[in-house]
Design a protein around this motif. Structure first.
Motif, PDB file in Angstrom:
ATOM      1  N   ARG B  27      -2.511   5.477   9.346  1.00  0.00           N
ATOM      2  CA  ARG B  27      -2.405   5.528   7.879  1.00  0.00           C
ATOM      3  C   ARG B  27      -1.152   6.269   7.416  1.00  0.00           C
ATOM      4  N   ASP B  52       0.412   3.324   3.986  1.00  0.00           N
ATOM      5  CA  ASP B  52      -0.827   3.134   4.708  1.00  0.00           C
ATOM      6  C   ASP B  52      -0.668   2.221   5.932  1.00  0.00           C
ATOM      7  N   SER B  54      -0.929   1.425   9.788  1.00  0.00           N
ATOM      8  CA  SER B  54      -1.566   1.824  11.042  1.00  0.00           C
ATOM      9  C   SER B  54      -1.197   0.811  12.114  1.00  0.00           C
TER      10      SER B  54
END
Lengths: 318, 333
Positions: B27, B52, B54
């Motif tokens: 994130r 955000d 990942s």
């Protein structure tokens, strides 16, 4: 049918401090009315120099020979004023990088209307109206507002639309597009290509489309010329070129392009690299990289031979 | 440090090697302050380059990062090596990875990335000067010879300058320069975009060969999908700093879940006149008139499948299968 633009035996050489550079070697070209002719080649193949020579845009150290016939007149022998009129009224160009072709200090309104004010004899209001109408034509929303932008305020795709509008405003007969979508993102490229296709049909333009990308040629052009190391190696209709390529270079280039579009399992390339262009070619320029070469190719430079509508410069075809 | 590192062979953990995670990003966001144009405007504004994000980078695998210009792909790569600071989230790096030593870059424009005043030999050996241990001349020449051979350069040309080589060869110099320090991870930022079509595959195949020889982990950045499919095991599609789709390359290509991924695949021209004649153009989505709220899905303005929900919130990542994630309320079937 008489071609609208014909070039005969065009050669371009550059005198440099390191000797002569042979950029374009004895190229013939015919552009028929209403057709889109693709000129495909990799960097250094001479495609841009060829195009620049058509309207005499070469730098001072260039030595240009041959003829360019437009409306029964040899452009290369014309005076500077005559050429300027042709550039302004008849033959328009769009380039790869619109940012470097637009003046960063001027609003696009000034740049769009300049030619109309200088050569078209229009009043400022009329010119503005036409410019706004043309921006709408190239699908720029809020054209009346955006015409007051500076180039840096527009995205790459928008700038290319502005360039296209500028080219079309003088109602040219011929459009020369030099890699017009190379600097753009792929989704924007698709939009610009669609727009180009639509507008060239609408205006009945004859187009010279210069690109390194065979995939773009497939969707845009009627006929294609493939260039390698300053020479035309193959000339054909778009279908013939893609479905029965003759020259080994065209075959290799097409195989590379196909593999990069995911049309084959293996990624294909042509071994080796393009030759340096600082020597006069005696043998076939593609000799060193060719996988079908024969003894004849090393010392004997093939000339373009035609069999019907397709022609190629290769000893394999007699 | 062992300067004569043999090609890595994962003898005992051959099966688990590919599951080993070298870098894990959780994130992560990156934002840059926007310079204020007003003198007394005190509230600082930020541009969110990445939001955000990942991802996992697995040993010996290739991760493809695809996105248009401005989508944040280069920022992501630079953040992974620590050149840019994160503003939220974190990046975990495996114990045996020291980013400055074990991660190297290959850049888009090889000629611009190579110092014109240095010879090929100096260019390739230069990174060793910044390593802790100095090595003697004989050993460095040995290494130079080996690496030049591996990337397909002629050792006898080591005294030449970059401008004497073609684009493809310059990129080989760039790769040799990156490989000389025995990196574990190689980040290739559009390594073939500037090259001719007929030589691109040569460079891609070279990267693949080096990968299998050294067990290299590759991060391959591209602005379109064309070459990514050949080199990547996994793929990440970025749009305006967000990961919109992520997963197994073959799966993403055959069944794109996000409308943007599909648009990228469809927009790609094909060297096939018949196919191009049949091409149907998607209606141009003009998002300029449309007021897109700030919390809407980043792609809502351009999306041809947009619905009212897309204007109200940013979609979370959902799993389409164990091989594919997509950030979309209405993923394509």
């Amino acid at each position: 049918m008489q071609p609208i633009l014909a070039a005969r035996n065009i050669s371009v050489r550059f005198n440099t401090t390191k000797g002569i550079v042979y950029a374009v070697n004895e190229v013939d070209l015919e552009l028929n009315k209403g057709e889109v002719l693709g000129i495909v080649g990799e960097s250094g193949s001479g495609k841009t120099q060829l195009m620049h020579s058509l309207i005499k845009l070469l730098p001072e150290n260039a030595v240009l020979s041959g003829q360019v016939i437009y409306e029964g007149q040899n452009i290369l022998a014309a005076s500077a004023a005559q050429i300027n009129t042709i550039r302004s009224n008849d033959i328009a160009m769009i380039f790869q990088d619109p940012m470097s072709c637009l003046n960063p200090y001027l609003k696009i309104s000034a740049q769009l209307t300049e030619a109309m004010l200088v050569n078209g004899g229009l009043s400022k209001t009329e010119a503005m109206q036409q410019a706004i109408a043309m921006l709408e034509k190239v699908q720029i929303s809020d054209a009346a507002l955006r015409i007051h932008s500076y180039p840096y305020q527009l995205s790459g795709g928008m700038r290319q639309r502005v360039m296209l509008a500028m080219a079309l405003l003088r109602n040219p007969k011929i459009l020369i597009a030099d890699e017009p979508t190379t600097a753009l993102d792929v989704t924007v490229q698709a939009e610009i290509l669609q727009l180009l296709k639509q507008l060239t049909a609408e205006y009945g333009l004859s187009v010279l489309f210069i690109t390194h990308d065979l995939s773009i040629v497939a969707g845009q052009c009627d006929r294609v010329m493939v260039m390698y190391a300053g020479n035309v190696v193959e000339k054909a209709s778009v279908d013939d070129l893609f479905y029965q390529p003759k020259h080994p270079y065209t075959q290799g280039l097409l195989a590379s392009a196909k593999s990069q579009s995911g049309m084959s399992d293996k990624l294909v390339s042509i071994a080796g690299q393009a030759p340096a262009n600082n020597k006069r070619q005696t043998g076939c320029p593609f000799y060193a990289r060719c996988n079908q070469r024969i003894d004849l190719c090393e010392q004997n430079k093939p000339v373009l031979r035609s069999n019907g509508s397709q022609s190629q410069a290769c000893h394999l075809y007699g | 440090m062992d300067h004569n590192r043999k090609p890595v062979i994962f003898m005992d953990n051959m099966l688990t090697a590919k599951d080993r995670i070298l870098i894990q990003v959780d994130r992560m966001s990156v934002s840059f302050p926007i310079p204020s144009t007003k003198l007394f405007y005190l509230k600082k504004q930020f541009f969110n380059a990445l939001s955000d994000v990942s991802l996992e980078i697995r040993q010996g695998c290739t991760l493809g990062i695809v996105g248009e210009s401005g989508s944040g792909k280069t920022t992501l790569a630079r953040t992974l090596v620590g050149l840019i600071k994160t503003s939220a989230g974190n990046i975990k790096v495996a114990d045996n990875i020291i980013p400055t030593r074990d991660i190297q870059f290959v850049f888009q424009d090889p000629l611009a990335a190579l110092n014109p005043r240095l010879t090929v030999e100096q260019l390739i050996l230069e990174p060793l000067d910044y390593q802790q241990a100095k090595i003697d001349v004989q050993l460095s020449q040995q290494k130079l010879k080996q690496i030049m051979q591996q990337v397909g350069l002629d050792y006898s040309q080591r005294q030449r300058y970059a401008h004497e080589f073609s684009g493809g060869q310059c990129q080989r110099i760039g790769i040799a320069r990156a490989m000389i320090t025995n990196p574990k991870i190689l980040i290739c930022d559009e390594p073939v975009s500037a090259l001719d079509v007929s030589v691109r595959a040569q460079v891609i195949n070279l990267l693949k060969d080096l990968q299998s020889l050294y067990g290299l982990t590759l991060i391959f950045i591209a602005h379109d999908l064309s070459l990514v499919r050949y080199i990547s095991d996994d793929i990440i599609v970025l749009y305006q700093g967000r990961v919109v789709e992520q997963g197994d390359t073959a799966r993403v290509f055959s069944h794109p879940g996000h409308p943007y991924t599909k648009a990228l695949i469809v927009a790609e021209p094909r060297p096939d006149p018949e196919f191009e004649r049949q091409r149907e153009y998607a209606p141009r989505q003009s998002h300029k008139e449309l007021k897109i709220p700030e919390l809407a899905c980043a792609y809502a303005g351009r999306c041809q499948y947009r619905q009212s929900r897309c204007m109200q919130a940013q979609p979370e990542r959902i799993a389409l299968s164990n091989k594919q994630n997509v950030a979309c309320f209405y993923p394509l079937k």
